[in-house]
Enzyme design. Structure first.
Site, PDB file in Angstrom:
ATOM      1  N   GLU A  98       0.853  -1.184   0.000  1.00 35.82           N
ATOM      2  CA  GLU A  98       0.000   0.000   0.000  1.00 35.82           C
ATOM      3  C   GLU A  98       0.892   1.239   0.000  1.00 35.82           C
ATOM      4  O   GLU A  98       2.036   1.202   0.458  1.00 35.82           O
ATOM      5  CB  GLU A  98      -0.921   0.006   1.218  1.00 35.82           C
ATOM      6  CG  GLU A  98      -0.192   0.158   2.542  1.00 35.82           C
ATOM      7  CD  GLU A  98      -1.122   0.323   3.738  1.00 35.82           C
ATOM      8  OE1 GLU A  98      -2.299   0.655   3.540  1.00 35.82           O
ATOM      9  OE2 GLU A  98      -0.652   0.135   4.867  1.00 35.82           O
ATOM     10  N   ASP A 204      16.871  -0.679  11.306  1.00 32.84           N
ATOM     11  CA  ASP A 204      17.529   0.462  10.648  1.00 32.84           C
ATOM     12  C   ASP A 204      16.685   1.713  10.892  1.00 32.84           C
ATOM     13  O   ASP A 204      16.348   2.447   9.973  1.00 32.84           O
ATOM     14  CB  ASP A 204      17.671   0.176   9.150  1.00 32.84           C
ATOM     15  CG  ASP A 204      18.617   1.150   8.448  1.00 32.84           C
ATOM     16  OD1 ASP A 204      19.381   1.866   9.133  1.00 32.84           O
ATOM     17  OD2 ASP A 204      18.604   1.203   7.202  1.00 32.84           O
TER      18      ASP A 204
END
Length: 306
Positions: A98, A204
């Site tokens: 999405e 990260d």
């Protein structure tokens, strides 16, 4: 993006929305269906299959742990003859999720992110130990992952992999020697006493991988390099590069206190930041090597040779 939507994305979206017509926006606009839903698709080179799988598996796990905190994965795979638009397409990885329209992380969204990371993502535990079931990528660096019984073993393997890459590239002999000293002296002292659960990490989490959904005002995180590990390791890169409001850390620790022994928290922060300094040395070289050495020397001073 061109005005053309690749056949593989049309097929995937029409499985989600039977009968929908699919169009591409102009410029940086995403793929759009006739229902108004927006999607983001990318196609890589054949050599990037593992990166695509690592990102997809990370997003799937994160969406289970904290629904809507990450873009929802729609599909990930490899283009076959049936979905190819040309012979060159066959064997290329694709990824469809999405689309979330985002701005930078606001103070309010950072507060919510701190709470959701603490109470949802970092409450999502592995039943297999520390590590992850597929390789993931922090930048271009491949994290081999696998499963480990202890966090010490898992984190040692991550640091060891980076030092191995630096040895192969050459010119980092002193840095690698000190890195081996950190593995031998510092990691057992800092990590072995911890009594922790393997929880899901983004891996990260710096400001460039965070945002605020313009429609809802809610935080969104993306581009993960996930593994199951010590929750505090997920806070490291945010400190290095800044850009994430301080309220994020305050709110986070209101919900999850610092691990015991708490008086070693700052040293653990240095050890977890070291991973990212070493990884940036692998990726970019330059001044990151001196930053990594400074971290190592601070840690080695705290745990002198007996």
């Amino acid at each position: 993006m061109s005005s053309h939507v690749h056949k593989i994305f049309v097929q995937c979206i029409q499985r989600e929305e039977p009968g929908a017509t699919i169009t591409a926006g102009t410029g940086s606009s995403p793929i759009q269906s006739s229902s108004g839903k927006l999607y983001m698709g990318k196609i890589g080179s054949p050599g990037e299959k593992e990166q695509y799988i690592g990102e997809a598996e990370s997003l799937k796990a994160m969406n289970q742990a904290a629904p809507s905190l990450v873009p929802r994965l729609i599909a990930c795979g490899v283009i076959d003859d049936e979905a190819a638009e040309s012979d060159h397409d066959v064997g290329k990885p694709y990824f469809l999720s999405e689309y979330r329209d985002m701005g930078s992380l606001t103070d309010a969204a950072a507060d919510v992110l701190g709470k959701r990371l603490a109470t949802e993502m970092h409450a999502y535990k592995s039943t297999n130990g520390f590590g992850f079931h597929v390789p993931t990528y922090c930048g271009r660096t491949r994290l081999e992952n696998g499963w480990y019984e202890t966090w010490e073993e898992c984190y040692d393997a991550l640091i060891g992999g980076l030092l191995s890459s630096l040895r192969k590239s050459g010119g980092y002999d002193a840095l690698c020697r000190e890195g081996e000293d950190v593995r031998r002296r510092v990691m057992p002292a800092l990590l072995r006493p911890l009594v922790i659960q393997p929880v899901l990490l983004h891996g990260d989490l710096w400001s460039g991988n965070t945002g605020t959904d313009r429609k809802t005002g809610e935080p969104v995180i993306f581009d993960p390099a996930s593994l199951f590990g010590h929750n505090e390791a997920d806070l490291a890169i945010a400190r290095i590069f800044g850009g994430i409001p301080k309220s994020f850390f305050t709110t986070y620790h209101q919900h999850v206190p610092k691990s015991e022994p708490a008086d070693q928290y700052e040293l653990r922060c240095d050890l977890y930041e070291l991973f990212h300094y070493l990884n940036h040395t692998v990726l970019f070289g330059g001044s990151y090597a001196s930053s990594a050495r400074q971290k190592m020397q601070r840690l080695l001073r705290a745990f002198p040779e007996e």
